[in-house]
Design an enzyme around this catalytic site. Sequence first.
Site, PDB file in Angstrom:
ATOM      1  CB  CYS A   5      -6.834  -2.459  -8.090  1.00 13.10           C
ATOM      2  SG  CYS A   5      -6.205  -0.815  -7.879  1.00 13.10           S
ATOM      3  CD  GLU A   6     -10.611  -0.864 -14.133  1.00  9.17           C
ATOM      4  OE1 GLU A   6     -10.383  -1.710 -15.009  1.00  9.17           O
ATOM      5  OE2 GLU A   6     -11.669  -0.207 -14.065  1.00  9.17           O
ATOM      6  CG  HIS A   7      -9.571   2.297  -9.628  1.00 11.23           C
ATOM      7  ND1 HIS A   7     -10.469   1.641  -8.830  1.00 11.23           N
ATOM      8  CD2 HIS A   7     -10.238   2.605 -10.758  1.00 11.23           C
ATOM      9  CE1 HIS A   7     -11.636   1.569  -9.437  1.00 11.23           C
ATOM     10  NE2 HIS A   7     -11.522   2.132 -10.612  1.00 11.23           N
ATOM     11  CG  HIS A   8      -4.731   2.735  -6.666  1.00  9.39           C
ATOM     12  ND1 HIS A   8      -6.019   2.334  -6.353  1.00  9.39           N
ATOM     13  CD2 HIS A   8      -4.643   4.033  -6.284  1.00  9.39           C
ATOM     14  CE1 HIS A   8      -6.667   3.350  -5.782  1.00  9.39           C
ATOM     15  NE2 HIS A   8      -5.856   4.381  -5.740  1.00  9.39           N
ATOM     16  CD  GLN A  46     -13.188  -8.267  -4.393  1.00 10.27           C
ATOM     17  OE1 GLN A  46     -12.403  -7.483  -3.865  1.00 10.27           O
ATOM     18  NE2 GLN A  46     -13.938  -9.096  -3.698  1.00 10.27           N
ATOM     19  CB  CYS A  99      -4.807   0.250  -4.061  1.00  9.42           C
ATOM     20  SG  CYS A  99      -6.508  -0.331  -4.053  1.00  9.42           S
ATOM     21  CG  HIS A 101      -8.814  -4.342  -2.882  1.00  5.32           C
ATOM     22  ND1 HIS A 101      -9.049  -4.072  -4.198  1.00  5.32           N
ATOM     23  CD2 HIS A 101      -9.703  -5.304  -2.516  1.00  5.32           C
ATOM     24  CE1 HIS A 101     -10.060  -4.827  -4.625  1.00  5.32           C
ATOM     25  NE2 HIS A 101     -10.470  -5.581  -3.622  1.00  5.32           N
TER      26      HIS A 101
END
Length: 199
Positions: A71-74, A112, A142, A140
């Site tokens: 995931c690009e956020h975490h 996703q 995260c 996920h």
Amino acid sequence: MQELIRQLLAELGEDPSREGLVDTPKRVEKAYKFLTSGYDADIDRVLNNALFTVDYSEMVIVKDIDFYSLCEHHLLPFFGKCQVAYIPSTRVIGLSKIPRLVDVFARRLQVQERLTNQIADTIRDKIAPLGVAVVMEATHLCMSMRGVEKQNSFAVTSAMHGAFRDNARTRMEFLELIKLRSAVPGVREPAGYACVGEE
Ligand SMILES: [Zn+2]
């Protein structure tokens, strides 16, 4: 990258020079390079010579493709199953290439929803089928590892084009064939945003 990882370890309160961590920067670099190797992949080379002209217009389904992404956020993993279906117009993709295509887009920093769309859009663009559908179900880390909103750590996304979007019977046939273990997603209706709008 290795120097950055050493700095990260120190920032985390670790001693990067202790025995167990000495080779960690090298290993982490190698792991991240592999996990993001999709950036370097050339779709046309991946599909190399695997597009065939056929006289076949029944639904083609490739079920339960395992995928792992970040995931690009975490920068934490999300992973699960991908279901791909399309109805050929004049061309098909060699079946073994579909999981490769999923890997190319999964091995990048992703959300996703975008991953799902990229797979569907690529199939649409490469073989112009009568319809294409992609459904992804993923856990996920995260969300689940951090203990936030456990009910949202599992997400379903779908992308549907052509007959799968326009024809309810075709869509139902597909959803019946893949037998989702979660709720049936609507067309382009994200069933759960996994990590959006949080700290
Ligand atoms: Zn995340």
